[in-house]
Design an enzyme around this catalytic site. Structure first.
Site, short mmCIF file in Angstrom:
data_model
loop_
_atom_site.label_atom_id
_atom_site.label_comp_id
_atom_site.label_asym_id
_atom_site.label_seq_id
_atom_site.Cartn_x
_atom_site.Cartn_y
_atom_site.Cartn_z
N ASP A 72 -5.38 4.14 -9.85
CA ASP A 72 -5.09 2.87 -10.50
C ASP A 72 -6.19 1.84 -10.28
OD1 ASP A 72 -2.79 3.88 -11.50
OD2 ASP A 72 -1.42 2.74 -10.24
N GLY A 73 -6.91 1.94 -9.15
CA GLY A 73 -8.02 1.02 -8.91
C GLY A 73 -9.12 1.18 -9.94
N ASN A 146 -2.85 -6.90 -12.40
CA ASN A 146 -1.86 -6.50 -11.39
C ASN A 146 -1.20 -7.68 -10.69
OD1 ASN A 146 -1.74 -3.75 -11.62
ND2 ASN A 146 -2.48 -3.32 -9.56
N ARG A 157 -2.77 -15.36 10.57
CA ARG A 157 -1.97 -16.54 10.30
C ARG A 157 -0.99 -16.24 9.16
NH1 ARG A 157 -3.42 -21.75 12.26
NH2 ARG A 157 -4.85 -21.46 14.02
N ASP A 176 4.00 -13.69 5.71
CA ASP A 176 2.67 -13.14 5.99
C ASP A 176 1.74 -13.40 4.81
OD1 ASP A 176 3.46 -12.31 8.45
OD2 ASP A 176 3.30 -10.16 8.06
#
Length: 293
Positions: A72-73, A146, A157, A176
């Site tokens: 898919d990339g 996407n 952080r 997150d």
């Protein structure tokens, strides 16, 4: 019927063991079909054989069709090449789990025969326009197929962001990170983060907080048709915006990103034997209820 006389090939030779096999099949097929020319991305130099030509990425914007051979990339890379040029894409799966690359390397010559005969259909996928503002000034702009991934600029952080929907405050996320995914992206990072799968023809996006601090926060599906999402940091800290997992932008304190439905679409070629529902069953291993012995 659309004719494909110039076909571009997108692939990355360090990503797939099946890529050489696919290129060999294309080269053999091209010898017997001289009216169709093939042009491979220059990253495939040394792997693509004659009569396949090797050209720079800019040259692929003049193709009639892009073959994206990989996972898919690779298809996402092809989509960014096609953006603004109205070039359809056929994904050929030479990766692992690929929802966008539906055709297979095995039998690629038959797939090319079907393309030449017009035995295919097309489907369109929505995209998101992301525009970053500093006051009224536009400082960055990206289009994604996407997702837009909002994460903290400082490592380890959490993100604390305010989200407004069409001018009305929606909520404050503390997690997150935060994903805003298209239906196409719903089977990518969104799926791994526990978000829902959205059928490709659904004109909607899904907001998925990754590991939220509150148990009451859940993924949310929203329409972007004639509507906008506005995201800004709720604290005096910069954020990173990652577009389709490829390009990152540091959104500084005081900046905001506005997301809207892109007027352009990405067009995919769909062969008669493939489909999204079948891909779900096959790639996710859906078997239904247990069978009795």
């Amino acid at each position: 019927m659309k004719k494909f006389s110039k076909i571009g090939i997108v692939g990355f030779k360090d990503k797939s063991a099946d890529l050489a096999n696919a290129l060999d099949q294309i080269a053999d097929w091209a010898v017997t079909h001289p009216k169709v020319e093939f042009f491979a991305l220059d990253s495939l130099k040394g792997l693509a054989k004659k009569p396949i030509h090797v050209i720079k990425e800019s040259g692929l914007s003049r193709m009639d069709l892009l073959l994206a051979i990989g996972g898919d990339g690779t298809v996402l890379s092809a989509a960014h090449i096609a953006l603004g040029h109205n070039i359809p894409i056929l994904g050929v799966n030479a990766g692992r789990v690929g929802f966008l690359a539906e055709s297979r390397v095995e039998g690629l010559a038959k797939t090319l025969d079907d393309l030449l005969a017009g035995d295919f259909s097309t489907r369109e996928r929505m995209m998101i326009d992301a525009v970053v503002y500093r006051g009224r000034k536009v400082v960055a702009r990206q289009t994604v197929l996407n997702e837009v991934h909002v994460r903290a600029h400082m490592p380890d952080r959490m993100v604390n962001v305010n989200v407004a929907y069409n001018g009305t405050c929606l909520t404050e996320y503390w997690a997150d990170s935060l994903l805003v995914s298209t239906p196409t992206g719903s089977t990518a990072y969104n799926l791994a983060a526990g978000g829902p799968i959205i059928h490709p023809s659904t004109p909607a996006v899904v907001l998925t907080p990754v590991a939220p601090s509150s148990l009451s926060v859940r993924p949310l599906v929203l329409s972007l048709t004639d509507k906008k999402l506005e995201i800004v940091s709720a604290v005096e800290r910069p954020l990173d915006l990652v577009f389709d997992g490829r390009t990152a932008y540091e959104m500084k304190v005081g900046e905001k990103v506005v997301l809207s439905e892109c007027k352009a679409v990405t067009t995919f070629i769909r062969m008669r034997h493939t489909g999204f529902v079948g891909a779900l069953r096959e790639k996710l291993g859906w078997t239904g209820k247990p069978r009795l012995a």
